[in-house]
Write an enzyme that holds these catalytic residues in place. Structure first.
Site, PDB file in Angstrom:
ATOM      1  N   ASP A 350     -29.555   7.855 -16.515  1.00 17.77           N
ATOM      2  CA  ASP A 350     -31.175   7.302 -15.374  1.00 17.77           C
ATOM      3  C   ASP A 350     -31.415   5.886 -15.498  1.00 17.77           C
ATOM      4  OD1 ASP A 350     -31.076   7.126 -18.310  1.00 17.77           O
ATOM      5  OD2 ASP A 350     -32.648   6.567 -18.697  1.00 17.77           O
ATOM      6  N   GLU A 351     -32.101   5.208 -14.771  1.00 19.66           N
ATOM      7  CA  GLU A 351     -32.683   3.936 -14.371  1.00 19.66           C
ATOM      8  C   GLU A 351     -31.803   2.781 -14.292  1.00 19.66           C
ATOM      9  OE1 GLU A 351     -37.171   3.866 -16.784  1.00 19.66           O
ATOM     10  OE2 GLU A 351     -35.375   4.148 -18.366  1.00 19.66           O
ATOM     11  N   ILE A 352     -31.014   2.736 -13.566  1.00 12.45           N
ATOM     12  CA  ILE A 352     -30.021   2.202 -13.213  1.00 12.45           C
ATOM     13  C   ILE A 352     -30.872   0.704 -12.503  1.00 12.45           C
ATOM     14  CG2 ILE A 352     -28.151   1.619 -11.441  1.00 12.45           C
ATOM     15  CD1 ILE A 352     -27.773   2.974 -13.728  1.00 12.45           C
TER      16      ILE A 352
END
Length: 593
Positions: A350-352
């Site tokens: 998640d959340e690159i």
């Protein structure tokens, strides 16, 4: 002569003390039984509500025999069933639960005390895996009580139901009760983030026990993140040595074994999550060469949000273009799958944040040659997913890996037979997108299931708290405000707007306690009884037999259930003043709002 007299006096005092103790115990039962007025219509308060339960007039009850035992008619060597039977036998004999509103039924004088509960398990060897049969039938007749289940895990659910049918002092049990029960959704979980703040083992064990009481069956441990790496891994000990908050704030292989075994004793799977390739700043303390943008300020002054290096303090992403990254990852994945026998492996994704990867010279060169960040993530997936699958694991990713607007991979990179996507953004809309693409999903929508929301934010120097104008206080600094009430959680329909075929891909849901502002001191109150609300909605639904939402009826039962959890040592927060319980119906609204 004097010695004999002394011994006789001591024996006499001991006998008197025992008699006094028994008298006080009896008096305490009598006092409490007179504490509140009885309900005119007996209602059995069970949580989660079974799919089908009948208790017909004349609403008989009998005493539980002082020699009550739980026996099995099935020959087995299942240590987890044996542990569950021992646990519930002790609980049933010692709990003496006093309902907030007594049931108003008297002991049927013509019925003998109940001597035993007999358990039959059709397949005592079935393992605790995704989709295992948890159904059971329970029959409590005047002469005997029987519990039948396909598996050990169904028997555990039935034992919990039986324990809730026992109350008072001396111990009574409802007679003439028939239960046929099984869950709507096979995945009913709680995520606990052990990286932002550390939770001692005793608190995790207590949480597992509370989950079992509520018929939840998955503890999802978000074990590592940017802030800390508390898990001790044999092949990569440096990660915890340097990445944990303190030497005592770690989970050793022995701790993991204890937790996994305790989970099995209570019918709870433990799914490990090692969040990668983002959220990995803590890895840089042990392996700085494989982490980009480590130890930099997360949102440089004067820059736009799109130019941040992380979505919260603690910068660092694993570098997919560095071959050393995969040497470390292989060791980590190997150790995780060895420590956790669970067939699901959560790999995060998640959340690159583009800005973090763009600080690395190798990635900069890749981009200057026409490459993309999507290709960088694709390389990471292609170098890790096949290895995890080769270890007989199904991989769970957060939805971002497919749905993120900026950095994601194509569905061709994520084989549907090996990948499950967990939702957390945009509620029903993203659930629909995932299942319409053919993926199985676990629902954890922040709009409904995030237990940390509504407590503000933890970053300092935040002008969101300096709003003087009326009506301009915004969300109080919390990105996912407001606080998710038990009613919000209970009424969430996780298959809303889906076709029948799409709904089959929804495995279930998880409430999530992210721990930026939580640790063991607030654990019970943040989780319970809100997680209980999800537990019932995923076990037997949130609607009655007419299809009407039953949250009004559930309020009284949840009050009683919360009280019982507290008496069992779970610090669940109250949902109403006790006055509401003592005055049924007076705390409702006359007109639905």
């Amino acid at each position: 002569m004097n010695m004999n007299m002394n011994m006789m006096m001591m024996q006499g005092e001991s006998t008197m003390f025992l008699r006094l103790f028994l008298l006080l115990l009896l008096l305490s039962c009598i006092r409490f039984n007179d504490y509140a007025e009885a309900s005119t219509t007996p209602i059995i308060n069970l949580w989660p509500k079974p799919r089908n339960l009948t208790w017909s007039p004349p609403y008989q009850t009998t005493l539980l025999s002082s020699s009550f035992t739980i026996i099995t008619t099935t020959i087995h060597r299942n240590k987890h069933l044996s542990a569950a039977i021992s646990h519930y036998h002790t609980l049933i004999k010692s709990e003496h639960h006093h309902p907030l509103v007594p049931l108003g039924v008297k002991i049927s004088k013509d019925l003998p005390p109940l001597q035993n509960l007999s358990i039959e398990v059709v397949d005592p060897h079935a393992g605790l895996v995704h989709g295992v049969n948890e159904s059971y039938t329970l029959s409590i007749l005047p002469s005997h009580a029987t519990l039948t289940a396909e598996t050990v895990w169904g028997a555990m659910r039935g034992l919990e139901t039986f324990s809730q049918l026992v109350w008072d002092c001396p111990t009574k049990i409802a007679v003439g009760v028939e239960v046929w029960d099984f869950p709507l959704f096979v995945h009913r979980g709680l995520l606990v983030d052990t990286a932002r703040n550390y939770y001692p083992m005793k608190d995790l064990l207590r949480t597992v026990e509370a989950m079992s009481m509520n018929k939840l069956n998955v503890l999802h441990l978000h074990l590592t993140d940017a802030e800390s790496f508390p898990l001790v891994l044999p092949l990569e000990p440096v990660l915890a040595e340097k990445g944990a908050y303190a030497p005592h704030m770690v989970y050793t292989p022995e701790d993991v074994k204890t937790l996994v075994e305790f989970g099995l004793d209570h019918g709870v799977r433990v799914i490990p999550e090692i969040d990668t390739p983002g959220h990995t700043a803590s890895w840089a303390l042990g392996h700085p060469e494989i982490v980009t943008c480590a130890n930099m300020f997360w949102w440089p002054a004067g820059s736009d949000w799109s130019e941040r290096l992380a979505s919260q303090p603690g910068t660092g992403h694993l570098n997919p273009l560095n071959p050393k990254t995969y040497q470390v990852l292989k060791n980590v994945i190997h150790d995780i799958t060895t420590l956790f026998p669970e067939p699901f492996f959560h790999s995060g994704a998640d959340e690159i944040v583009p800005g973090c990867w763009k600080t690395d010279s190798t990635i900069q060169k890749h981009l200057s040659n026409g490459g993309t960040l999507n290709q960088v993530l694709e390389k990471y997936i292609n170098n890790t997913l096949p290895y995890i699958v080769s270890l007989n694991r199904t991989v769970i990713y957060w939805e971002d890996v497919l749905l993120d607007d900026t950095v994601h991979v194509a569905s061709t990179i994520l084989p549907k037979e090996h990948v499950i996507l967990q939702t957390w953004l945009n509620g029903h809309d993203h659930t629909k997108k995932i299942v319409s693409a053919g993926y199985r999903t676990i629902v954890s929508s922040a709009e409904f299931y995030y237990l940390d929301c509504g407590h503000g934010t933890y970053v300092g120097n935040n002008s969101a708290y300096d709003k003087q104008e009326d009506g301009n206080t915004g969300n109080g600094g919390s990105w996912c405000a407001p606080f998710k009430t038990w009613q919000t959680i209970y009424n969430y329909d996780i298959t809303y707007g889906l076709s029948e075929e799409e709904a089959k891909l929804v495995l279930g849901g998880e409430v999530a306690l992210w721990s930026e502002q939580a640790d063991a001191s607030v654990l019970d109150g943040r989780v319970w009884p809100r997680a209980s609300a999800m537990a019932e909605s995923l076990w037997s639904g949130n609607r009655d037999e007419k299809g009407v939402k039953r949250y009004a009826e559930a309020t009284d039962r949840l009050n009683e259930w919360r009280s019982r959890m507290v008496s069992r040592g779970i610090g669940a927060e109250p949902i109403q003043p006790l006055w509401c319980v003592k005055n049924p119906g007076m705390c409702n609204t006359q007109h639905p709002v």
